[in-house]
Scaffold this active site. Structure first.
Site, PDB file in Angstrom:
ATOM      1  N   PRO A   2       0.843  -1.214   0.000  1.00  0.00           N
ATOM      2  CA  PRO A   2       0.000   0.000   0.000  1.00  0.00           C
ATOM      3  C   PRO A   2       0.870   1.252   0.000  1.00  0.00           C
ATOM      4  O   PRO A   2       1.814   1.356   0.790  1.00  0.00           O
ATOM      5  CB  PRO A   2      -0.774  -0.115   1.318  1.00  0.00           C
ATOM      6  CG  PRO A   2      -0.584  -1.520   1.789  1.00  0.00           C
ATOM      7  CD  PRO A   2       0.695  -2.009   1.205  1.00  0.00           C
ATOM      8  N   GLU A   3       0.573   2.169  -0.891  1.00  0.00           N
ATOM      9  CA  GLU A   3       1.325   3.418  -0.987  1.00  0.00           C
ATOM     10  C   GLU A   3       0.468   4.560  -0.447  1.00  0.00           C
ATOM     11  O   GLU A   3      -0.701   4.372  -0.107  1.00  0.00           O
ATOM     12  CB  GLU A   3       1.723   3.676  -2.446  1.00  0.00           C
ATOM     13  CG  GLU A   3       2.647   2.621  -3.043  1.00  0.00           C
ATOM     14  CD  GLU A   3       4.059   2.670  -2.465  1.00  0.00           C
ATOM     15  OE1 GLU A   3       4.394   3.636  -1.752  1.00  0.00           O
ATOM     16  OE2 GLU A   3       4.816   1.729  -2.720  1.00  0.00           O
ATOM     17  N   ARG A 117       0.823 -10.684   5.687  1.00  0.00           N
ATOM     18  CA  ARG A 117       2.261 -10.799   5.984  1.00  0.00           C
ATOM     19  C   ARG A 117       2.635 -10.236   7.349  1.00  0.00           C
ATOM     20  O   ARG A 117       3.774 -10.397   7.798  1.00  0.00           O
ATOM     21  CB  ARG A 117       3.075 -10.151   4.868  1.00  0.00           C
ATOM     22  CG  ARG A 117       2.891 -10.914   3.548  1.00  0.00           C
ATOM     23  CD  ARG A 117       3.703 -10.334   2.428  1.00  0.00           C
ATOM     24  NE  ARG A 117       5.128 -10.466   2.648  1.00  0.00           N
ATOM     25  CZ  ARG A 117       6.048  -9.969   1.840  1.00  0.00           C
ATOM     26  NH1 ARG A 117       5.683  -9.316   0.763  1.00  0.00           N
ATOM     27  NH2 ARG A 117       7.337 -10.121   2.102  1.00  0.00           N
ATOM     28  N   ARG A 161      22.591  17.319  -2.188  1.00  0.00           N
ATOM     29  CA  ARG A 161      22.555  15.852  -2.236  1.00  0.00           C
ATOM     30  C   ARG A 161      23.034  15.355  -3.591  1.00  0.00           C
ATOM     31  O   ARG A 161      22.623  15.859  -4.621  1.00  0.00           O
ATOM     32  CB  ARG A 161      21.139  15.355  -1.952  1.00  0.00           C
ATOM     33  CG  ARG A 161      20.705  15.735  -0.538  1.00  0.00           C
ATOM     34  CD  ARG A 161      19.297  15.290  -0.285  1.00  0.00           C
ATOM     35  NE  ARG A 161      18.766  15.962   0.898  1.00  0.00           N
ATOM     36  CZ  ARG A 161      18.506  15.347   2.039  1.00  0.00           C
ATOM     37  NH1 ARG A 161      18.687  14.061   2.158  1.00  0.00           N
ATOM     38  NH2 ARG A 161      18.035  16.024   3.072  1.00  0.00           N
TER      39      ARG A 161
END
Ligand SMILES: [Zn+2]
Length: 282
Positions: A2-3, A117, A161
């Site tokens: 799930p996002e 899970r 970065r």
């Protein structure tokens, strides 16, 4: 997995029904990622506030019964769907199946976490700024739709970065919500090569990226809201979204914009899909 769009669609589907509801009972099934952190019966009688979302966490505020034995002890449940979790509010929940590991029974229905899970979590915290919620949430980058996230603040966060922009998006430490499919699609919509180093992206790149990320996630949420009632299907919103993806899962197929074959490369052990013509490296 799930996002963020699934979690947000889930939140929208339960928030108004749960607000103000009273907890009647709590049932814990097999252990989830962490223990609940409070005796389940201590939650009985508590009233639910407005369900909130931060990253992929949901926060269910609970106010204890002021006349109950633990008056004044407020807090809430921090909930994460892990790898395979889904959450649904049932009027009549029925007997829990083998993968239903948490029920919050209220007078507005039973909120049931199904998680085959069991990497998901339901965790008591006295508040969002208190432990354990504070530490878990402190690792998260900005919310993608937070108005304080602007092209300028994004540029400032990226300029020192050296990691590739796709890898940075996936990590979620600057902005949350870009899981693999959404990171690939947002970079495609923005015309940015996913291998571009963050410090090579200018302010205008950041502007395009932010617009693309927001439109990608907004589209996924629209699909989730319109096509799916709950996400017991593991592919969920991402599956519906993938059907109209520009590059994700389309290796070797022609880019809809220019006809060039979509390429797949590995970045940080994850597949990245992109159009080598439409997406430029800076
Ligand atoms: Zn193209």
């Amino acid at each position: 997995m799930p996002e963020l769009p699934e979690v947000e669609v889930t939140r929208r589907s339960i928030a108004s029904r749960l607000q103000g509801a009273r907890v009647l009972s709590v049932r814990c099934g097999k252990p989830l990622r962490w223990p609940l952190g409070i005796a389940p019966q201590a939650l009985i009688g508590a009233r639910l506030g407005e369900v909130q979302r931060r990253g992929k966490y949901l926060w269910l505020p609970l106010q204890r019964d002021p006349n109950g034995p633990q008056a004044g002890l407020d807090g809430g449940l921090l909930l994460h769907l892990g790898m395979s979790g889904s959450l649904a509010l049932h009027e009549q929940a029925g007997e829990p199946g083998p993968h239903a590991h948490f029920d919050l029974v209220s007078n507005a229905g039973t909120l049931r976490l199904t998680d085959p899970r069991r990497f998901g979590a339901v965790l008591w915290s006295p508040g969002l700024q208190a432990e354990p919620a504070a530490t878990l949430l402190s690792r998260l980058g900005a919310e993608p739709f937070d108005p304080s996230l602007t092209p300028l603040t994004l540029h400032a966060a990226l300029r020192r970065r050296k990691v590739a922009i796709k890898t940075l998006l996936l990590g979620g430490q600057v902005v949350v919500g870009a899981g693999n499919i959404y990171a690939c699609e947002a970079l495609y919509r923005a015309g940015i090569d996913p291998r571009t180093r963050c410090d090579r992206l200018g302010r205008r790149h950041c502007e395009r990226l932010l617009v693309a990320l927001r439109s990608t996630l907004a589209r996924a949420m629209d699909l989730g809201g319109s096509t799916l009632r709950d996400f017991s299907d593991a592919h969920g919103v991402a599956g519906a979204f993938q059907a109209e993806a520009g590059v994700y899962g389309r290796e070797g197929q022609p880019c809809a914009a220019c006809g060039t074959a979509v390429r797949r490369v590995l970045q940080a052990q994850r597949s990245t899909f992109f159009c080598p013509t439409c997406q430029r490296r800076s």
